[in-house]
Design an enzyme around this catalytic site. Structure first.
Site, mmCIF file in Angstrom:
data_model
loop_
_atom_site.group_PDB
_atom_site.id
_atom_site.type_symbol
_atom_site.label_atom_id
_atom_site.label_comp_id
_atom_site.label_asym_id
_atom_site.label_seq_id
_atom_site.Cartn_x
_atom_site.Cartn_y
_atom_site.Cartn_z
ATOM 1 C CE LYS A 85 11.582 19.193 -10.856
ATOM 2 N NZ LYS A 85 10.400 19.593 -11.623
ATOM 3 C CB SER A 98 12.978 22.472 -14.961
ATOM 4 O OG SER A 98 12.183 23.634 -15.076
ATOM 5 C CD GLU A 150 9.097 11.998 -15.460
ATOM 6 O OE1 GLU A 150 8.179 12.593 -14.895
ATOM 7 O OE2 GLU A 150 10.089 12.569 -15.940
ATOM 8 C CG HIS A 189 -1.693 -1.242 1.417
ATOM 9 N ND1 HIS A 189 -2.920 -1.505 0.875
ATOM 10 C CD2 HIS A 189 -1.339 -2.353 2.111
ATOM 11 C CE1 HIS A 189 -3.315 -2.721 1.233
ATOM 12 N NE2 HIS A 189 -2.370 -3.257 1.969
#
Ligand code: ARG
Length: 460
Positions: free
Chosen positions: A285, A279, A292, A158
């Site tokens: 970043k 970024s 991804e 979980h």
């Protein structure tokens, strides 16, 4: 000129031609189309359709074409032919004149395209299995390295911390998934390596072809037993895309774990600069783009699986032009799995682990709760009662803003008098791991065995 012009008084419209042509994508089959054509020429020569001299001329011309397309794969890119089969035939006639027009005797584009696509798929599956093994090897090396450091992370259920696990055990979980994927590809390959050639348009060729000899010449293991099924069957496309889909789903889960683990919140790992991007606005970043995109690209593969399923559902026997639409989803699924698999080694090999941070997370004060319950079981308390007592101990630890291992013995004994001071020895990470020496568990020995077994099997 098209392959079928005689019956028609008019030319196809430009719009229809653009709609109907498959050369822009089926040109990827060209090498297989030529190889299958060489084998077909031999088969019809054996059946008495071609003389030995004619066979020699055709074979030589087809070999010339093969070398040409190998030397410049884009040769077909600007051609105006309807499909790859038309291209090969036109080029062959250009090289051999009227003799080239004999090649299509007894053959249809229906058994031809099914043959080409099976040959292409078999080769693609071989390539994917190879890439998959390379990806597995980098996960195994990662596991070897982290086992040597005995790196632990919390295992989650979980997405809540559950029990400590070796990071090597985590990596080996993905090796297992990829093993099953390889098995699925091997299985799909078995049903792909069956030759439809000789099925003709739908009823079987009228020439005395030795289909099995022809099949063997092309590297197939067997021949299809029913001509109607042979030209209409695209199960092998479905099965291959399906195997690709499950494999990209596994890679997507790996990617998701690493995206989480590399976030500031987890901070277990850092992805290498070479597989991340920044970024345009936020200078701090470093984004895990490779991961991804592995996760993101799995979506299109799932789409391809739906496409092929929908395509074959409800098609009447035998061949229908709808089947021309089988290729792009297959090519896309194979291409995207291939590049996703290729991304795995640079991503995994370049990971830096923050082992102290991993351990701190695994050292979560409440994580030893299961082992505390096991300790009580050893003292003769039934597990359900032990679970309940532990729950109260956890609550007490939370009230006192402390951890289970730091909960004073008096506090423990006030809830359960059978707890003795030896309890603390059972609650360390090392003790928890040591207890899980069962095959398949996260103990040092079973994980070392799993790694050794995989390393031996995968080699390299
Ligand atoms: N381009 C076609 C395909 O990909 C080849 C087969 C055409 N067959 C036919 N009967 N028109 O399926």
């Amino acid at each position: 000129m098209s392959l079928w012009g005689g019956r028609f008084a008019d030319q196809p419209s430009a719009l229809f031609k653009r709609f109907n042509d498959s050369l822009p994508f089926d040109r990827r089959l060209v090498e297989h189309d030529i190889t299958a054509s060489i084998a077909w020429a031999e088969a019809i020569a054996d059946a008495g359709v071609l003389t030995a001299a004619e066979l020699g001329t055709l074979t030589e011309a087809l070999q010339t074409l093969l070398s040409r397309v190998r030397a410049s794969p884009d040769l077909l890119a600007s051609a105006a032919d309807e499909d790859v089969h038309s291209w090969v035939e036109r080029e062959l006639v250009a090289l051999t004149g009227d003799l080239g027009k004999k090649l299509h005797t007894g053959r249809s584009r229906n058994d031809q395209v099914a043959t080409d696509l099976r040959l292409w798929t078999a080769q693609a599956i071989d390539g994917l299995i190879h890439l998959l093994r390379v990806a597995q090897r980098s996960l195994v090396s990662f596991a070897q390295r982290e086992l040597a450091h005995k790196t632990v992370i919390p295992g989650y259920t979980h997405l809540q911390r559950g029990q400590p696990v070796l990071l090597a055990h985590w990596a080996m979980a993905y090796v297992q998934m990829l093993d099953r994927d390889a098995e699925r590809f091997v299985d799909a390959l078995r049903r792909t390596q069956v030759s439809p050639l000789g099925s003709g348009a739908l009823a079987g060729t009228a020439y005395a072809i030795d289909r099995l000899a022809l099949a063997k010449r092309l590297g197939f293991d067997a021949i299809t037993p029913n001509s109607l099924d042979a030209v209409a069957d695209r199960d092998f496309v479905f099965e291959s895309i399906s195997a690709c889909t499950l494999c990209v789903i596994h890679l997507s889960r790996l990617a998701e774990d690493l995206i989480l683990y590399s976030s500031s919140e987890f901070g277990f790992v850092h992805m290498d600069d070479s597989v991340t991007s920044g970024s345009s606005l936020m200078p701090q970043k470093k984004n895990p783009d490779a991961m991804e995109l592995i996760r993101g690209k799995s979506a299109r593969t799932l789409g391809n699986l739906v496409t092929i399923a929908t395509l074959i559902k409800g098609l009447p026997l035998a061949y229908n032009k709808d089947l021309q639409e089988d290729k792009e989803p297959l090519f896309d699924a194979v291409d995207h799995l291939a590049i996703s698999l290729q991304m795995v080694p640079p991503c995994i090999d370049g990971i830096t682990i923050d082992r102290a941070r991993c351990r701190a997370a695994a050292d979560d004060g409440l994580i030893p709760a299961t082992d505390l319950a096991d300790y009580l079981v050893r003292k003769g308390i039934p597990f359900r009662d032990a679970h309940h007592i532990c729950g109260r101990l956890v609550r007490r630890a939370i009230e006192l803003r402390t951890t289970l291992i730091a909960l004073p013995i008096q506090e423990m004994q006030s809830i359960e008098p059978r707890i003795a001071t030896d309890v603390y020895d059972h609650l360390t990470i090392e003790a928890m791991l040591a207890k899980r020496a069962i095959p398949g568990g996260t103990g040092l020995a079973p994980v070392a065995n799993a790694i050794e077994e995989a390393a031996r099997r995968l080699g390299g």
